[in-house]
Scaffold this motif. Structure first.
Motif, mmCIF file in Angstrom:
data_model
loop_
_atom_site.group_PDB
_atom_site.id
_atom_site.type_symbol
_atom_site.label_atom_id
_atom_site.label_comp_id
_atom_site.label_asym_id
_atom_site.label_seq_id
_atom_site.Cartn_x
_atom_site.Cartn_y
_atom_site.Cartn_z
ATOM 1 N N ALA A 299 0.854 -1.196 0.000
ATOM 2 C CA ALA A 299 0.000 0.000 0.000
ATOM 3 C C ALA A 299 0.882 1.236 0.000
ATOM 4 N N PRO A 300 0.583 2.219 -0.836
ATOM 5 C CA PRO A 300 1.389 3.432 -0.896
ATOM 6 C C PRO A 300 1.153 4.310 0.331
ATOM 7 N N GLY B 267 -0.009 -2.871 -6.259
ATOM 8 C CA GLY B 267 1.219 -3.612 -6.473
ATOM 9 C C GLY B 267 1.613 -4.468 -5.292
ATOM 10 N N ARG B 268 2.710 -5.188 -5.463
ATOM 11 C CA ARG B 268 3.221 -6.092 -4.445
ATOM 12 C C ARG B 268 4.700 -5.800 -4.224
ATOM 13 N N ALA C 5 14.407 -17.203 -6.071
ATOM 14 C CA ALA C 5 13.470 -17.598 -7.124
ATOM 15 C C ALA C 5 12.120 -16.953 -6.885
ATOM 16 N N GLY C 6 11.452 -16.589 -7.977
ATOM 17 C CA GLY C 6 10.088 -16.076 -7.902
ATOM 18 C C GLY C 6 9.998 -14.602 -7.597
ATOM 19 N N ASP C 7 8.864 -14.209 -7.014
ATOM 20 C CA ASP C 7 8.561 -12.796 -6.779
ATOM 21 C C ASP C 7 9.616 -12.079 -5.948
ATOM 22 N N VAL C 8 10.317 -12.812 -5.086
ATOM 23 C CA VAL C 8 11.293 -12.182 -4.199
ATOM 24 C C VAL C 8 12.450 -11.565 -4.983
ATOM 25 N N THR D 242 -7.214 -5.799 0.694
ATOM 26 C CA THR D 242 -6.161 -6.132 -0.257
ATOM 27 C C THR D 242 -6.679 -7.271 -1.130
ATOM 28 N N SER D 243 -5.880 -7.667 -2.096
ATOM 29 C CA SER D 243 -6.295 -8.778 -2.950
ATOM 30 C C SER D 243 -6.485 -10.056 -2.137
#
Length: 479
Positions: free
Chosen positions: A158-159, A279-280, A318-321, A171-172
């Protein structure tokens, strides 16, 4: 607290999502010993709070919308009553629990990995990194491995908006656990999560307003944003572009009031609920990465090279991180690739040149390869063709010609660099596009391939034909 002796593994993985499991499977197949460390729910974002639950709810919302929109077919008329949100969410949970058990939890026993429940942080030195684990039972242990993989994913961000922390915003993740459909909903954001959730709740019965800083799906072709705007307008979703949110507060009656500046000036918007889908961010806080010489970026992402190695040669990510594209199939590819590089010194690198991207609105927005803007920025001389769906027989039969198929091709060679579509089942178009783009096929080759009539994917062939033919003058099945 009691402390257990050190353990020794070939690979220690922090996280238990798609990237973690892909890595663990590949390492086991190489004969390596593996430990997975998870502080939350096994399975990661995709099965628990991301892909699976969101698409399950989107499918349900689409079923309701199909009933309400059935009069586009002459002679057909249906209706749909209010949604039982508690029952819908309960069904979603059952689906998630089943997949989590079958595709994640059961596999741990099948492969013989060790699962440690608790919070892990790096300790030791860059030359001799270890993991200090505090278990959910309060016990401590030191985990030592030949290689480490961080696959902790990302979480909603969250901004810094004035008043936001004092508001019970969604949130989602939390939006998919609601007990009732909000009467009205304000959505902050215009990315893939925002547009999917906006259409989801609109189709479930909410009056939805979106406040978007630039345009919908701003990373994709501008034609896609325009097409989605038209779809959303048809479905009663209000989209305010170029909107900057200044403050948020809860009104005495419980509604949320959002003050924002847009091209029309400053205005206030109220709704019963607020969804923040801006965003995330990678989950790296508290991992103590600096202690073992792992560098992170401005958003907390682990900085990796194209072989997914961090600044410490024994620690991979690996992944989003990593801050790379946030798709579960990217994470899974990362996991197996990192293991190959760690244990086999394979030297494999990540290649996103033919990565498919799908937003699961209806119609889908899907793409593969480069956009028109990206080819220009890369200095590639390209030309584009945009085929309206009114020229695709499948769309005519469906009585829904909202959308298009766009091809970006090199001017000199005709090699296809990118394909974008807004269409029913456009994800399948992107899947076919992966093979076209990765093979370096040209528009002439695609224009002369076999393609089954009355499929949406036939539109790729028709779009390729537009480079040399006026397709409006072809018969419905002319090749």
């Amino acid at each position: 607290m009691p402390e257990s002796p050190e353990a020794q593994f070939d690979l220690a993985v922090i996280g238990s999502g798609g990237g973690a499991f892909a890595a663990a499977i590949r390492a086991t197949n190489l004969g390596k010993s593996v430990v997975l460390i998870e502080r939350g729910t096994v399975g990661g974002t995709c099965v628990n709070t991301g892909c699976v639950p969101s698409k399950a709810l989107l499918a349900a919302a689409n079923a309701r919308h199909v009933a309400l929109d059935s009069d586009r077919f002459p002679g057909v008329s249906m209706d749909a009553g209010p949604v039982d949100m508690q029952e819908l969410v309960s069904g979603k949970r059952s689906l998630v629990e089943g997949l989590r058990a079958e595709k994640y939890v059961d596999l741990i026993a099948d492969y013989g990995w060790e699962l440690r429940r608790g919070n892990a942080v790096f300790a030791g030195t860059p030359e001799d990194p270890v993991l200090e684990l505090t278990g959910t039972d309060g016990n401590r242990a030191t985990v030592r491995a030949g290689h480490y993989l961080v696959a902790t994913g990302s979480s909603p961000w969250a901004p810094p908006i004035e008043g936001l922390q004092g508001v019970d915003y969604l949130t989602s993740t939390t939006a998919m656990e609601l007990n009732e459909v909000p009467e009205s909903l304000i959505v902050l954001g215009g990315g893939y999560v925002a547009v999917e959730q906006a259409q989801l709740f609109a189709r479930l019965g909410s009056k939805v307003t979106m406040l978007v800083r630039s345009r919908l799906a701003s990373g994709e072709e501008p034609e896609a944003s325009k097409a989605l705007l038209g779809v959303f307008a048809d479905e009663g979703i209000t989209v305010l572009r170029r909107a900057t949110v200044e403050s948020v507060r809860t009104e005495p009656g419980g509604d949320v009031l959002v003050r924002a500046m847009s091209v029309g000036g400053r205005d206030e918007y109220t709704a019963s609920r607020l969804l923040v889908a801006t965003g995330r961010r990678p989950v790296t806080d508290g991992l103590n990465l600096a202690t073992v010489g792992v560098r992170t970026g401005d958003r907390g992402e682990i900085l990796v090279n194209d072989m997914l190695a961090s600044s410490n040669e024994r620690i991979w990510a690996a992944g989003d991180v990593t801050g790379h594209p946030e798709f579960v199939y990217v994470a899974a590819s990362h996991g197996s690739l990192a293991v190959e590089n760690a244990f086999n010194d394979a030297g494999r690198t990540v290649d996103y040149s033919h990565l498919p991207r799908v937003i699961f609105t209806t119609p889908n927005l899907a793409a593969v390869g480069m956009t028109d803007k990206q080819t220009n920025e890369a200095g590639i001389d390209c030309e584009c063709r945009v085929l309206p769906l009114k020229h695709v027989p499948r769309a005519l039969v469906n009585r829904d010609t909202r959308g298009f198929i766009k091809i970006v091709a090199e001017t000199d060679t005709g090699r296809i660099r990118g394909i974008t579509a807004v269409a029913d089942n456009a994800g399948e178009i992107a899947a076919a596009g992966v093979y076209i783009v990765s093979a370096g096929m040209t528009v002439d080759q695609v224009a002369n391939l076999w393609s089954p009539y009355l499929t949406m994917a036939e539109g790729i062939k028709i779009a390729a034909q537009t480079f040399h033919t006026d397709v409006s003058r072809l018969s419905c099945c002319a090749s």
